[in-house]
Design a protein around this motif. Structure first.
Motif, PDB file in Angstrom:
ATOM      1  N   ALA A  16     -60.797 -42.666   4.698  1.00 48.90           N
ATOM      2  CA  ALA A  16     -62.181 -42.840   5.135  1.00 48.90           C
ATOM      3  C   ALA A  16     -62.248 -43.479   6.516  1.00 48.90           C
ATOM      4  O   ALA A  16     -63.066 -43.090   7.355  1.00 48.90           O
ATOM      5  N   ALA A  17     -61.376 -44.447   6.780  1.00 45.59           N
ATOM      6  CA  ALA A  17     -61.355 -45.082   8.102  1.00 45.59           C
ATOM      7  C   ALA A  17     -60.941 -44.077   9.176  1.00 45.59           C
ATOM      8  O   ALA A  17     -61.524 -44.046  10.269  1.00 45.59           O
ATOM      9  N   GLY A  18     -59.958 -43.247   8.872  1.00 42.76           N
ATOM     10  CA  GLY A  18     -59.548 -42.217   9.831  1.00 42.76           C
ATOM     11  C   GLY A  18     -60.641 -41.204  10.093  1.00 42.76           C
ATOM     12  O   GLY A  18     -60.872 -40.795  11.235  1.00 42.76           O
ATOM     13  N   ALA A  19     -61.340 -40.796   9.043  1.00 39.35           N
ATOM     14  CA  ALA A  19     -62.435 -39.834   9.209  1.00 39.35           C
ATOM     15  C   ALA A  19     -63.572 -40.440  10.033  1.00 39.35           C
ATOM     16  O   ALA A  19     -64.142 -39.771  10.901  1.00 39.35           O
ATOM     17  N   ALA A  20     -63.890 -41.709   9.776  1.00 37.20           N
ATOM     18  CA  ALA A  20     -64.942 -42.371  10.547  1.00 37.20           C
ATOM     19  C   ALA A  20     -64.533 -42.522  12.004  1.00 37.20           C
ATOM     20  O   ALA A  20     -65.355 -42.334  12.912  1.00 37.20           O
ATOM     21  N   LEU A  21     -63.269 -42.837  12.249  1.00 42.84           N
ATOM     22  CA  LEU A  21     -62.781 -42.952  13.619  1.00 42.84           C
ATOM     23  C   LEU A  21     -62.892 -41.629  14.355  1.00 42.84           C
ATOM     24  O   LEU A  21     -63.329 -41.582  15.507  1.00 42.84           O
ATOM     25  N   ILE A  22     -62.521 -40.557  13.686  1.00 41.99           N
ATOM     26  CA  ILE A  22     -62.613 -39.241  14.314  1.00 41.99           C
ATOM     27  C   ILE A  22     -64.068 -38.861  14.554  1.00 41.99           C
ATOM     28  O   ILE A  22     -64.419 -38.366  15.626  1.00 41.99           O
ATOM     29  N   LYS A  23     -64.920 -39.102  13.576  1.00 42.23           N
ATOM     30  CA  LYS A  23     -66.317 -38.679  13.693  1.00 42.23           C
ATOM     31  C   LYS A  23     -67.085 -39.489  14.722  1.00 42.23           C
ATOM     32  O   LYS A  23     -67.827 -38.938  15.530  1.00 42.23           O
ATOM     33  N   TYR A  24     -66.920 -40.816  14.696  1.00 45.80           N
ATOM     34  CA  TYR A  24     -67.741 -41.667  15.546  1.00 45.80           C
ATOM     35  C   TYR A  24     -67.007 -42.186  16.776  1.00 45.80           C
ATOM     36  O   TYR A  24     -67.636 -42.455  17.797  1.00 45.80           O
ATOM     37  N   GLY A  25     -65.717 -42.343  16.711  1.00 43.73           N
ATOM     38  CA  GLY A  25     -64.987 -42.935  17.812  1.00 43.73           C
ATOM     39  C   GLY A  25     -64.605 -41.973  18.909  1.00 43.73           C
ATOM     40  O   GLY A  25     -64.725 -42.290  20.095  1.00 43.73           O
ATOM     41  N   LEU A  26     -64.133 -40.802  18.551  1.00 46.09           N
ATOM     42  CA  LEU A  26     -63.651 -39.869  19.561  1.00 46.09           C
ATOM     43  C   LEU A  26     -64.735 -39.390  20.526  1.00 46.09           C
ATOM     44  O   LEU A  26     -64.517 -39.407  21.725  1.00 46.09           O
ATOM     45  N   PRO A  27     -65.883 -38.972  20.043  1.00 47.74           N
ATOM     46  CA  PRO A  27     -66.867 -38.465  21.008  1.00 47.74           C
ATOM     47  C   PRO A  27     -67.410 -39.536  21.952  1.00 47.74           C
ATOM     48  O   PRO A  27     -67.776 -39.237  23.078  1.00 47.74           O
ATOM     49  N   TYR A  28     -67.457 -40.784  21.541  1.00 47.30           N
ATOM     50  CA  TYR A  28     -68.116 -41.806  22.338  1.00 47.30           C
ATOM     51  C   TYR A  28     -67.156 -42.804  22.967  1.00 47.30           C
ATOM     52  O   TYR A  28     -67.291 -43.158  24.130  1.00 47.30           O
ATOM     53  N   GLY A  29     -66.182 -43.266  22.218  1.00 50.82           N
ATOM     54  CA  GLY A  29     -65.368 -44.369  22.692  1.00 50.82           C
ATOM     55  C   GLY A  29     -64.139 -43.993  23.485  1.00 50.82           C
ATOM     56  O   GLY A  29     -63.754 -44.677  24.413  1.00 50.82           O
ATOM     57  N   PHE A  30     -63.494 -42.904  23.140  1.00 53.00           N
ATOM     58  CA  PHE A  30     -62.211 -42.599  23.751  1.00 53.00           C
ATOM     59  C   PHE A  30     -62.300 -41.606  24.897  1.00 53.00           C
ATOM     60  O   PHE A  30     -61.317 -41.358  25.560  1.00 53.00           O
ATOM     61  N   GLY A  31     -63.440 -41.035  25.119  1.00 50.41           N
ATOM     62  CA  GLY A  31     -63.610 -40.109  26.226  1.00 50.41           C
ATOM     63  C   GLY A  31     -62.894 -38.782  26.042  1.00 50.41           C
ATOM     64  O   GLY A  31     -62.656 -38.078  27.004  1.00 50.41           O
ATOM     65  N   LEU A  32     -62.520 -38.459  24.841  1.00 52.60           N
ATOM     66  CA  LEU A  32     -61.856 -37.190  24.584  1.00 52.60           C
ATOM     67  C   LEU A  32     -62.885 -36.154  24.165  1.00 52.60           C
ATOM     68  O   LEU A  32     -63.914 -36.483  23.590  1.00 52.60           O
ATOM     69  N   GLY A  33     -62.580 -34.924  24.434  1.00 45.54           N
ATOM     70  CA  GLY A  33     -63.466 -33.853  23.998  1.00 45.54           C
ATOM     71  C   GLY A  33     -63.293 -33.597  22.517  1.00 45.54           C
ATOM     72  O   GLY A  33     -62.732 -34.390  21.774  1.00 45.54           O
ATOM     73  N   ALA A  34     -63.793 -32.485  22.082  1.00 44.14           N
ATOM     74  CA  ALA A  34     -63.649 -32.115  20.670  1.00 44.14           C
ATOM     75  C   ALA A  34     -62.169 -31.955  20.342  1.00 44.14           C
ATOM     76  O   ALA A  34     -61.363 -31.584  21.180  1.00 44.14           O
TER      77      ALA A  34
END
Length: 66
Positions: A16-34
């Motif tokens: 669940a933590a990994g899924a939340a990180l991918i869903k909410y963290g990648l688009p906003y925090g890490f500056g990575l695309g899809a």
């Protein structure tokens, strides 16, 4: 039974933590695309964690039986 339940809860929480990180963290925090820019990338992103976990569990079971 308690140890199995504890292991199951740990796996679910980490998943669940990994899924939340991918869903909410990648688009906003890490500056990575899809993650998946193609169908092959999507399949790899979905299957890679399961394959890694299967490999680790296989390795652990082999080291315990030796």
């Amino acid at each position: 039974m308690g140890a199995q339940l504890y292991s199951l809860v740990k796996v679910l929480v980490i998943s669940a933590a990994g899924a939340a990180l991918i869903k909410y963290g990648l688009p906003y925090g890490f500056g990575l695309g899809a993650i998946a820019s193609s169908n092959g990338g999507a399949v790899a992103a979905i299957l890679l964690p399961a394959l890694v976990m299967a490999g680790l569990l296989w390795w652990r079971s082999m080291s315990q039986t030796s």
